[in-house]
Write an enzyme that holds these catalytic residues in place. Structure first.
Site, PDB file in Angstrom:
ATOM      1  N   ASP A  13      -7.113   2.834  -1.351  1.00  0.00           N
ATOM      2  CA  ASP A  13      -7.648   1.698  -0.578  1.00  0.00           C
ATOM      3  C   ASP A  13      -7.607   0.388  -1.350  1.00  0.00           C
ATOM      4  O   ASP A  13      -8.463  -0.475  -1.162  1.00  0.00           O
ATOM      5  CB  ASP A  13      -9.094   1.991  -0.123  1.00  0.00           C
ATOM      6  CG  ASP A  13      -9.200   3.322   0.579  1.00  0.00           C
ATOM      7  OD1 ASP A  13      -8.324   3.604   1.407  1.00  0.00           O
ATOM      8  OD2 ASP A  13     -10.147   4.077   0.293  1.00  0.00           O
ATOM      9  N   GLY A  15      -5.318  -1.850  -1.055  1.00  0.00           N
ATOM     10  CA  GLY A  15      -4.646  -2.907  -0.281  1.00  0.00           C
ATOM     11  C   GLY A  15      -3.132  -2.820  -0.429  1.00  0.00           C
ATOM     12  O   GLY A  15      -2.429  -3.832  -0.318  1.00  0.00           O
ATOM     13  N   LYS A  16      -2.635  -1.611  -0.621  1.00  0.00           N
ATOM     14  CA  LYS A  16      -1.186  -1.427  -0.833  1.00  0.00           C
ATOM     15  C   LYS A  16      -0.378  -1.812   0.403  1.00  0.00           C
ATOM     16  O   LYS A  16       0.721  -2.334   0.292  1.00  0.00           O
ATOM     17  CB  LYS A  16      -0.893   0.048  -1.182  1.00  0.00           C
ATOM     18  CG  LYS A  16      -1.505   0.485  -2.498  1.00  0.00           C
ATOM     19  CD  LYS A  16      -1.218   1.943  -2.802  1.00  0.00           C
ATOM     20  CE  LYS A  16      -1.963   2.918  -1.920  1.00  0.00           C
ATOM     21  NZ  LYS A  16      -3.419   2.964  -2.080  1.00  0.00           N
ATOM     22  N   ALA A  39      -3.738   8.954   4.206  1.00  0.00           N
ATOM     23  CA  ALA A  39      -3.639   7.526   3.879  1.00  0.00           C
ATOM     24  C   ALA A  39      -3.973   6.682   5.108  1.00  0.00           C
ATOM     25  O   ALA A  39      -3.845   7.143   6.240  1.00  0.00           O
ATOM     26  CB  ALA A  39      -2.217   7.213   3.428  1.00  0.00           C
ATOM     27  N   GLY A  40      -4.413   5.475   4.861  1.00  0.00           N
ATOM     28  CA  GLY A  40      -4.652   4.541   5.956  1.00  0.00           C
ATOM     29  C   GLY A  40      -4.302   3.160   5.456  1.00  0.00           C
ATOM     30  O   GLY A  40      -5.078   2.561   4.722  1.00  0.00           O
ATOM     31  N   HIS A  41      -3.127   2.687   5.785  1.00  0.00           N
ATOM     32  CA  HIS A  41      -2.684   1.392   5.264  1.00  0.00           C
ATOM     33  C   HIS A  41      -2.854   0.324   6.339  1.00  0.00           C
ATOM     34  O   HIS A  41      -2.230   0.385   7.390  1.00  0.00           O
ATOM     35  CB  HIS A  41      -1.237   1.498   4.774  1.00  0.00           C
ATOM     36  CG  HIS A  41      -1.091   2.423   3.599  1.00  0.00           C
ATOM     37  ND1 HIS A  41       0.096   2.946   3.175  1.00  0.00           N
ATOM     38  CD2 HIS A  41      -2.027   2.921   2.751  1.00  0.00           C
ATOM     39  CE1 HIS A  41      -0.114   3.721   2.123  1.00  0.00           C
ATOM     40  NE2 HIS A  41      -1.399   3.717   1.854  1.00  0.00           N
ATOM     41  N   THR A  42      -3.727  -0.634   6.056  1.00  0.00           N
ATOM     42  CA  THR A  42      -4.071  -1.653   7.050  1.00  0.00           C
ATOM     43  C   THR A  42      -3.262  -2.929   6.817  1.00  0.00           C
ATOM     44  O   THR A  42      -3.176  -3.412   5.691  1.00  0.00           O
ATOM     45  CB  THR A  42      -5.580  -1.988   6.945  1.00  0.00           C
ATOM     46  OG1 THR A  42      -6.295  -0.761   7.002  1.00  0.00           O
ATOM     47  CG2 THR A  42      -6.030  -2.907   8.060  1.00  0.00           C
ATOM     48  N   ARG A 144       5.120  28.824  -1.137  1.00  0.00           N
ATOM     49  CA  ARG A 144       6.441  29.106  -0.553  1.00  0.00           C
ATOM     50  C   ARG A 144       6.387  29.809   0.798  1.00  0.00           C
ATOM     51  O   ARG A 144       7.259  30.599   1.143  1.00  0.00           O
ATOM     52  CB  ARG A 144       7.324  29.874  -1.561  1.00  0.00           C
ATOM     53  CG  ARG A 144       7.769  28.957  -2.687  1.00  0.00           C
ATOM     54  CD  ARG A 144       7.994  29.677  -3.960  1.00  0.00           C
ATOM     55  NE  ARG A 144       6.761  30.238  -4.482  1.00  0.00           N
ATOM     56  CZ  ARG A 144       6.713  31.120  -5.467  1.00  0.00           C
ATOM     57  NH1 ARG A 144       7.824  31.544  -6.012  1.00  0.00           N
ATOM     58  NH2 ARG A 144       5.557  31.568  -5.907  1.00  0.00           N
ATOM     59  N   GLN A 225      -2.805   6.832  -1.499  1.00  0.00           N
ATOM     60  CA  GLN A 225      -3.968   7.154  -2.333  1.00  0.00           C
ATOM     61  C   GLN A 225      -3.924   6.293  -3.615  1.00  0.00           C
ATOM     62  O   GLN A 225      -3.470   5.166  -3.538  1.00  0.00           O
ATOM     63  CB  GLN A 225      -4.059   8.654  -2.662  1.00  0.00           C
ATOM     64  CG  GLN A 225      -4.383   9.542  -1.461  1.00  0.00           C
ATOM     65  CD  GLN A 225      -3.199   9.830  -0.578  1.00  0.00           C
ATOM     66  OE1 GLN A 225      -2.161  10.258  -1.055  1.00  0.00           O
ATOM     67  NE2 GLN A 225      -3.344   9.612   0.712  1.00  0.00           N
ATOM     68  N   THR A 240      -6.727  14.265  -4.516  1.00  0.00           N
ATOM     69  CA  THR A 240      -5.931  14.744  -3.390  1.00  0.00           C
ATOM     70  C   THR A 240      -4.969  15.821  -3.909  1.00  0.00           C
ATOM     71  O   THR A 240      -5.046  16.197  -5.089  1.00  0.00           O
ATOM     72  CB  THR A 240      -5.223  13.576  -2.678  1.00  0.00           C
ATOM     73  OG1 THR A 240      -4.666  14.067  -1.463  1.00  0.00           O
ATOM     74  CG2 THR A 240      -4.123  12.936  -3.526  1.00  0.00           C
ATOM     75  N   THR A 302     -10.971   7.730   8.100  1.00  0.00           N
ATOM     76  CA  THR A 302     -12.114   8.510   8.597  1.00  0.00           C
ATOM     77  C   THR A 302     -13.281   7.634   9.029  1.00  0.00           C
ATOM     78  O   THR A 302     -14.241   8.139   9.613  1.00  0.00           O
ATOM     79  CB  THR A 302     -12.622   9.455   7.480  1.00  0.00           C
ATOM     80  OG1 THR A 302     -12.971   8.647   6.348  1.00  0.00           O
ATOM     81  CG2 THR A 302     -11.578  10.462   7.088  1.00  0.00           C
ATOM     82  N   ARG A 306     -17.171   3.218   2.263  1.00  0.00           N
ATOM     83  CA  ARG A 306     -16.654   3.441   0.907  1.00  0.00           C
ATOM     84  C   ARG A 306     -17.736   3.112  -0.110  1.00  0.00           C
ATOM     85  O   ARG A 306     -18.486   2.153   0.077  1.00  0.00           O
ATOM     86  CB  ARG A 306     -15.441   2.540   0.653  1.00  0.00           C
ATOM     87  CG  ARG A 306     -14.266   2.891   1.526  1.00  0.00           C
ATOM     88  CD  ARG A 306     -13.096   1.932   1.283  1.00  0.00           C
ATOM     89  NE  ARG A 306     -12.012   2.201   2.216  1.00  0.00           N
ATOM     90  CZ  ARG A 306     -11.251   1.265   2.767  1.00  0.00           C
ATOM     91  NH1 ARG A 306     -11.440  -0.016   2.474  1.00  0.00           N
ATOM     92  NH2 ARG A 306     -10.298   1.591   3.603  1.00  0.00           N
ATOM     93  N   GLY A 416      -7.262 -12.801   1.072  1.00  0.00           N
ATOM     94  CA  GLY A 416      -7.699 -12.560   2.451  1.00  0.00           C
ATOM     95  C   GLY A 416      -6.820 -11.480   3.040  1.00  0.00           C
ATOM     96  O   GLY A 416      -5.765 -11.157   2.478  1.00  0.00           O
TER      97      GLY A 416
HETATM   98  P1  IMP Z   1      -7.538  14.818   0.958  1.00  0.00           P
HETATM   99  O1  IMP Z   1      -6.408  14.011   0.428  1.00  0.00           O
HETATM  100  O2  IMP Z   1      -7.795  14.657   2.416  1.00  0.00           O
HETATM  101  O3  IMP Z   1      -7.446  16.272   0.534  1.00  0.00           O
HETATM  102  O4  IMP Z   1      -8.897  14.282   0.256  1.00  0.00           O
HETATM  103  C1  IMP Z   1      -9.151  14.431  -1.131  1.00  0.00           C
HETATM  104  C2  IMP Z   1      -9.895  13.212  -1.675  1.00  0.00           C
HETATM  105  O5  IMP Z   1      -9.011  12.095  -1.675  1.00  0.00           O
HETATM  106  C3  IMP Z   1     -11.112  12.787  -0.860  1.00  0.00           C
HETATM  107  O6  IMP Z   1     -12.093  12.255  -1.739  1.00  0.00           O
HETATM  108  C4  IMP Z   1     -10.576  11.669   0.032  1.00  0.00           C
HETATM  109  O7  IMP Z   1     -11.585  10.777   0.433  1.00  0.00           O
HETATM  110  C5  IMP Z   1      -9.591  11.027  -0.931  1.00  0.00           C
HETATM  111  N1  IMP Z   1      -8.495  10.330  -0.250  1.00  0.00           N
HETATM  112  C6  IMP Z   1      -7.414  10.882   0.338  1.00  0.00           C
HETATM  113  N2  IMP Z   1      -6.605   9.936   0.826  1.00  0.00           N
HETATM  114  C7  IMP Z   1      -7.170   8.759   0.533  1.00  0.00           C
HETATM  115  C8  IMP Z   1      -6.776   7.389   0.747  1.00  0.00           C
HETATM  116  O8  IMP Z   1      -5.715   7.082   1.300  1.00  0.00           O
HETATM  117  N3  IMP Z   1      -7.649   6.451   0.293  1.00  0.00           N
HETATM  118  C9  IMP Z   1      -8.797   6.766  -0.357  1.00  0.00           C
HETATM  119  N4  IMP Z   1      -9.188   8.015  -0.593  1.00  0.00           N
HETATM  120  C10 IMP Z   1      -8.388   9.008  -0.161  1.00  0.00           C
END
Ligand code: IMP
Length: 430
Positions: A13, A15-16, A39-42, A144, A225, A240, A302, A306, A416
């Protein structure tokens, strides 16, 4: 020709998405190499907000080619949702614009189900995963028994694999977690439709990228991540399930090390973390409320709030070494506006000794006392600033200090969320 990798230096998170979108201007190919829809890239472009979980953040540039590498775990349902949402904004994603590796693994519904029940069962030791099935899908890959994108186009193989996998998964789901098992047939039928949907997008990414290199094209690789969520080098087990580091670009797309020219590390001007695990500079006071509110620090995948805290130089130095970072991008500097005092963690103190590199043991990270340096803040709105020299003097001093402590040049500062709210200092493709 240049190859540039964009990596998060903290816990994700950073800001990539915005940075990748900006660098895409100079790139011909934008490729993701690991992770999935955790991932959630805004991106905010022309006042419109876009959130991508799977598609590379360069996807809004209509003339660029975006690729999904073999290192990803792909949820085809999410991919369809993203493609359909983009179609509504006038972006028609044809196979000319998007390519998917045949070797990328597929997130199946039983991966999502297991991810959720298993993390819940850990009680107060839970990782706080995104519940998207990422870990269980990577487990099957390493075991596998995983299902790959190419398998969705082979009815017999898919049936055999799903039936085999579900014997074990259903035993777990029903016998251990007391939840609903899956019937193989509807799963196979549903996933065959995804095979039909995506067959035209499947391409040998390694071959394509290596041809592009030979033709002198510019390549951009988008990390998901962050460094400290890396399965090997992060704060294990609170990580992760993939390698999030720049080194994994090579395995995640099928390319040799000599082809990487520049690694950009993205650092938020403070630190955030979602989910469980150690966070040495975490705040629990009104400053944390300021950062969370002003920085809109809620997970874009989600929606979880944060955790927020000060910038930690040990994490940034660790990220610089682990990724071979050549230039730093500082994001969300504007979020610090209005704070009287700003702190940077410069060292940890453990059992009387001073530590100035990120410890490799969780216990040491958790039990260390944090040593901070303090800086005066600023009140002026900086969102309209486009040149470093126009920043308030205290903001400049803060950036200078970061550069000095990490010994790495800053190449861009984000002031910004909008594409234009940026101070660009160096172009890694130049
Ligand atoms: P998973 O990747 O869903 O297995 O989550 C494992 C850990 O990585 C958790 O603490 C998640 O909140 C965190 N996480 C996974 N993807 C992201 C991301 O894109 N940004 C921030 N935290 C992440």
């Amino acid at each position: 020709m240049s190859s540039v990798v964009v990596i998060g230096t903290q816990w994700g998170d950073e800001g990539k998405g915005k940075v990748v979108d900006i660098y895409t201007e100079d790139a011909d190919y934008i490729t993701r190499f690991q992770g999935g829809n955790n991932a959630g890239h805004t991106l905010i472009v022309d006042g419109k907000k876009y959130i991508f979980h799977l598609l590379p953040s360069g996807i809004l540039h209509k003339t660029k080619r975006c690729l999904i590498g073999n290192g990803l775990v792909v949820n085809p349902k999410v991919l369809i949702q993203e493609i359909e949402a983009l179609a509504k904004s006038g972006h028609d994603l044809t196979p000319e614009r998007l390519g998917i590796s045949p070797n990328a693994h597929v997130i199946m519904p039983y991966h999502e189900a297991i991810d959720i029940v298993r993390d819940e069962a850990k009680g107060n030791k839970k990782i706080g995963t995104t519940g998207r099935g990422i870990g269980p899908c990577y487990e099957d890959k390493v075991k596998r028994t995983g299902i790959r994108m190419q398998d969705l186009m082979d009815k017999d193989l898919l049936t055999e694999k799903v039936e085999f996998n579900l014997k074990e998964k259903n035993f777990l789901l029903k016998g251990m977690y007391n939840t609903e098992p899956f019937d193989p047939e509807p799963v196979v039928n549903e996933y065959l439709t995804y095979g039909e949907r995506f067959s035209g997008f499947i391409t040998n990414i390694s071959l394509e990228l290596n041809h592009a290199i030979a033709e002198g094209k510019n390549l951009l690789f988008e990390g998901a991540q962050g460094t400290h969520l890396d399965i090997d080098h992060g704060t294990y087990p609170f990580v992760t399930s993939s390698n999030t580091l720049a080194g994994n670009v090579l395995a995640g797309v099928g390319m040799g090390p000599s082809n990487i020219d520049f690694v950009i590390g993205i650092a938020k001007a403070y630190t955030t973390r979602v989910g469980g695990g150690p966070f040495p500079t975490e705040l629990f006071d009104e400053t944390s409320v300021h950062l969370q509110k002003k920085g809109a620090e809620f997970g874009s995948t989600t929606g979880r709030p944060r955790r927020c805290g000060w910038l930690d130089i040990l994490t940034l130095k660790n990220a610089k070494r682990l990724n071979g970072i050549s230039g730093l991008v500082i994001t969300k500097l504007d979020v610090l506006t209005g704070l009287k005092t700003i702190k940077i963690a410069t060292a940890y103190k453990y059992k009387g000794g001073i530590i100035d590199e990120m410890p490799t043991t969780l216990k040491v990270i958790e039990e260390s006392e944090i040593i901070y340096e303090e800086f005066p803040g600023w009140d002026d709105d900086i969102t309209g600033v486009r040149n470093l020299s126009d920043l308030p003097v205290n903001a400049r001093k803060y950036l200078d200090k970061i550069e000095e402590l990490i010994n790495c040049p800053i190449t861009m500062v984000s002031v910004g969320p909008g594409r234009e709210e940026t101070i660009i200092l160096t172009n890694p493709f130049a």
